[in-house]
Design a protein around this motif. Structure first.
Motif, PDB file in Angstrom:
ATOM      1  N   GLU A 213      22.427 135.599  33.967  1.00 19.10           N
ATOM      2  CA  GLU A 213      21.973 136.439  32.871  1.00 19.10           C
ATOM      3  C   GLU A 213      21.352 135.543  31.805  1.00 19.10           C
ATOM      4  O   GLU A 213      21.526 134.315  31.817  1.00 19.10           O
ATOM      5  CB  GLU A 213      23.166 137.225  32.305  1.00 19.10           C
ATOM      6  N   ARG A 214      20.575 136.119  30.908  1.00 25.14           N
ATOM      7  CA  ARG A 214      20.048 135.335  29.795  1.00 25.14           C
ATOM      8  C   ARG A 214      21.206 134.751  28.982  1.00 25.14           C
ATOM      9  O   ARG A 214      22.275 135.362  28.879  1.00 25.14           O
ATOM     10  CB  ARG A 214      19.164 136.209  28.901  1.00 25.14           C
ATOM     11  N   PRO A 215      21.015 133.553  28.393  1.00 23.36           N
ATOM     12  CA  PRO A 215      22.122 132.880  27.693  1.00 23.36           C
ATOM     13  C   PRO A 215      22.380 133.442  26.294  1.00 23.36           C
ATOM     14  O   PRO A 215      22.177 132.772  25.276  1.00 23.36           O
ATOM     15  CB  PRO A 215      21.655 131.425  27.640  1.00 23.36           C
ATOM     16  N   VAL A 216      22.841 134.689  26.254  1.00 24.35           N
ATOM     17  CA  VAL A 216      23.154 135.331  24.975  1.00 24.35           C
ATOM     18  C   VAL A 216      24.288 134.558  24.296  1.00 24.35           C
ATOM     19  O   VAL A 216      25.281 134.204  24.938  1.00 24.35           O
ATOM     20  CB  VAL A 216      23.562 136.795  25.196  1.00 24.35           C
ATOM     21  N   THR A 450      15.381 128.207  34.409  1.00 21.33           N
ATOM     22  CA  THR A 450      14.537 129.300  34.893  1.00 21.33           C
ATOM     23  C   THR A 450      13.573 129.804  33.825  1.00 21.33           C
ATOM     24  O   THR A 450      12.731 130.657  34.109  1.00 21.33           O
ATOM     25  CB  THR A 450      15.410 130.477  35.336  1.00 21.33           C
ATOM     26  N   GLY A 451      13.706 129.291  32.587  1.00 20.52           N
ATOM     27  CA  GLY A 451      12.921 129.808  31.476  1.00 20.52           C
ATOM     28  C   GLY A 451      13.608 130.946  30.749  1.00 20.52           C
ATOM     29  O   GLY A 451      13.142 131.374  29.689  1.00 20.52           O
ATOM     30  N   GLN A 452      14.707 131.458  31.297  1.00 22.74           N
ATOM     31  CA  GLN A 452      15.474 132.481  30.587  1.00 22.74           C
ATOM     32  C   GLN A 452      16.056 131.859  29.320  1.00 22.74           C
ATOM     33  O   GLN A 452      16.583 130.748  29.348  1.00 22.74           O
ATOM     34  CB  GLN A 452      16.594 133.015  31.474  1.00 22.74           C
ATOM     35  N   ALA A 453      15.956 132.581  28.222  1.00 19.29           N
ATOM     36  CA  ALA A 453      16.327 132.005  26.935  1.00 19.29           C
ATOM     37  C   ALA A 453      16.898 133.077  26.024  1.00 19.29           C
ATOM     38  O   ALA A 453      16.794 134.282  26.291  1.00 19.29           O
ATOM     39  CB  ALA A 453      15.103 131.350  26.285  1.00 19.29           C
TER      40      ALA A 453
END
Length: 510
Positions: A213-216, A450-453
């Motif tokens: 999941e995105r790194p909230v 992955t570029g997820q931010a």
């Protein structure tokens, strides 16, 4: 259970690319003026290979998102870009329309998703983006399987867990060996003629299910050194002339204690979780499993190997880790807009438990550890550059050349190596300068490979000008999450005379 690893996913994607069309040279066309005018057009096919999509109300859930990035403004972790140059959206109905009855929608229109062991499907459609100015572009993309993508909001403008990523990738053979994807670079040559320019035949393949999941996150704890740092509600202030007490490989505990450190906890505080998970915010913080932030090694040189060469610029003893932590300077009084000219960032230091334990990971190639929180140290150094003007170069401004005990922050013999590494990464000459850090407010960012931010502050914590705020927990008709409204501020110096003698470089000024 996170599903396939990033490395495994890349291998699968490489195999798919090796078998897909589009490796031949692309054709170049000059369209008629009424088609595009004096600008550029990029187009091609997008091929999806992955799980069958979900359906609801007789329609396919989600869409294929194709993004064109100016290579001078690539997204993190490769660059400092904040948005794509252009976007095309191919609806799920269009992409999967050929499957017909195989989509197996529920008769009553309820949400229906395939079983985890259902066979994958492969489908294709066309994409197109325009108008584009002359420049060099990379094409990246993903299939938004849960239909939650919204390019206008930072909390919904990136892929999430289960989405299927990819792009126009050219190093299929190397990817099969474990290397990171290398995106094709497509150039619209300048000047574009009055009749326009078109490059066709660009094959985009989506085949990498994202396991995380995105790194909230939210700031759970501030670990401040004895001097140079103050705190107030929603704000941590570091003096522009901040100096480390100790910076020495021989004293890792003392070095760590000298850093301003932030403990970033996954998700949101418990008291906000229900409001955050519910519409309209719908953040990925609900469910049975608690949110986590996953530590992993970073392949700094992109050679497909995780070894001693993949270290932070400061020291060959400390491995570079995900999630990357970056503090980006905000525009004026804005809480949601990053300063673009110049871009100014402070690079955080991702710490695995503590510095000594982090150093022990330099020989590990299998770190994949979900944690309840991530520890980030704030380096007293800022990188300043104009991303779209490489000729102007850039500067890495470091607040002091030495710590308070006289140890060098960067050894004289190592400065050239740091400059060379940064110059190679950002495609311009980067020089080290010692001076006071650029004052202002900085957003906090965590970034996966992955570029997820995830960025704080964001829309979940900041009310729009049109939204009344009758209380600290309300923005108009929606909830406000105060945990998502926090900044790092670089404030006035503790010793103004030092900054008068060592001013902030002019290149860092807006």
């Amino acid at each position: 259970m996170h599903g396939p690893s990033l490395r495994t996913g890349l291998l699968l994607l490489g195999a798919l690319l090796a078998a897909s069309p589009g490796c031949e040279d692309v054709d170049v066309f000059i369209p008629l003026p009424e088609q595009s005018g004096p600008a550029g057009v990029l187009d091609g096919t997008v091929t999806y290979s992955g799980p069958r999509p979900c359906t609801k109300d007789g329609h396919v859930v989600g869409a294929a998102i194709v993004l064109g990035f100016d290579t001078r403004l690539l997204p993190p972790p490769e660059g400092l870009g904040a948005s794509a140059a252009s976007i095309d959206v191919i609806t799920g109905d269009e992409l999967f329309g050929g499957l017909g009855a195989a989509l197996d929608p529920a008769p009553d229109g309820a949400l229906r998703c395939p079983a985890p062991d259902a066979p994958p499907v492969t489908v294709s459609a066309t994409w197109r983006m325009s108008p584009l100015p002359a420049g060099t572009y990379q094409i990246r993309g993903f299939y938004d399987r849960d239909g939650d993508f919204d390019p206008t909001f930072s909390i919904a403008n990136l892929p999430s867990q289960g989405d299927v990523a990819g792009g126009a990738i050219e190093n299929a053979t190397e990817v099969l060996g474990g290397a990171a994807p290398r995106y094709r670079e497509v150039t619209l040559a300048a000047p574009i003629p009055e009749t326009g320019a078109r490059i066709s035949g660009i094959a985009v393949t989506l085949g990498l299910p994202l396991p995380l999941e995105r790194p909230v996150f939210h700031v759970a704890e501030v670990l401040a050194p004895p001097s140079g740092v103050t705190q107030s509600a929603g704000e941590v202030v570091m003096a522009s002339d901040f100096q480390l007490d100790v910076f020495s490989p021989a004293a890792p505990a003392e070095t760590e204690a000298s850093l301003l450190r932030l403990r970033l906890a996954a998700g949101v505080p418990g008291k906000e979780a229900a409001r955050a998970a519910a519409p309209p915010l719908s953040l990925p913080v609900g469910g049975d499993a608690a949110p986590t932030l996953t530590y992993a090694r970073q392949d700094v040189n992109g050679d497909g190997e995780l070894d001693g060469k993949d270290h932070v610029p400061d020291s060959p003893l400390i491995p570079a880790l995900f999630p990357l932590s970056v503090f980006s300077k905000l525009e004026g009084d804005s809480k949601l807009v990053s300063q673009a000219a110049p871009a100014v960032v402070l690079q955080g230091l991702t710490i695995y438990e503590d510095l000594l334990t982090t150093a022990g990971q330099i020989g590990s190639d299998d770190l994949n550890d979900p944690k309840e929180s991530a520890l980030v140290g704030v380096r007293p150094a800022a990188l300043c550059m104009h991303p779209t003007d490489p000729a102007r170069g850039g500067v890495l401004v470091i607040s002091h050349a030495e710590d308070r005990e006289g140890n060098p922050i960067i050894a004289e013999e190592g400065a050239a190596d740091v400059e060379e590494a940064l110059s190679r990464q950002f495609g311009r000459a980067i020089k080290i300068v010692y001076g006071c850090l650029p004052e202002g407010r900085y957003a906090l960012n965590l970034i996966y490979g992955t570029g997820q931010a995830w960025t704080v502050p964001n829309e979940a914590g900041v009310c729009a000008p049109s939204e009344p705020a009758p209380s600290a927990e309300i923005c108009g008709a929606r909830p406000r999450l105060t945990s998502q409204d926090a900044v790092l501020r670089v404030g006035p110096p503790d010793d103004p005379a030092y900054c008068a003698e060592h001013p902030t470089p002019a290149l860092c000024a807006p």
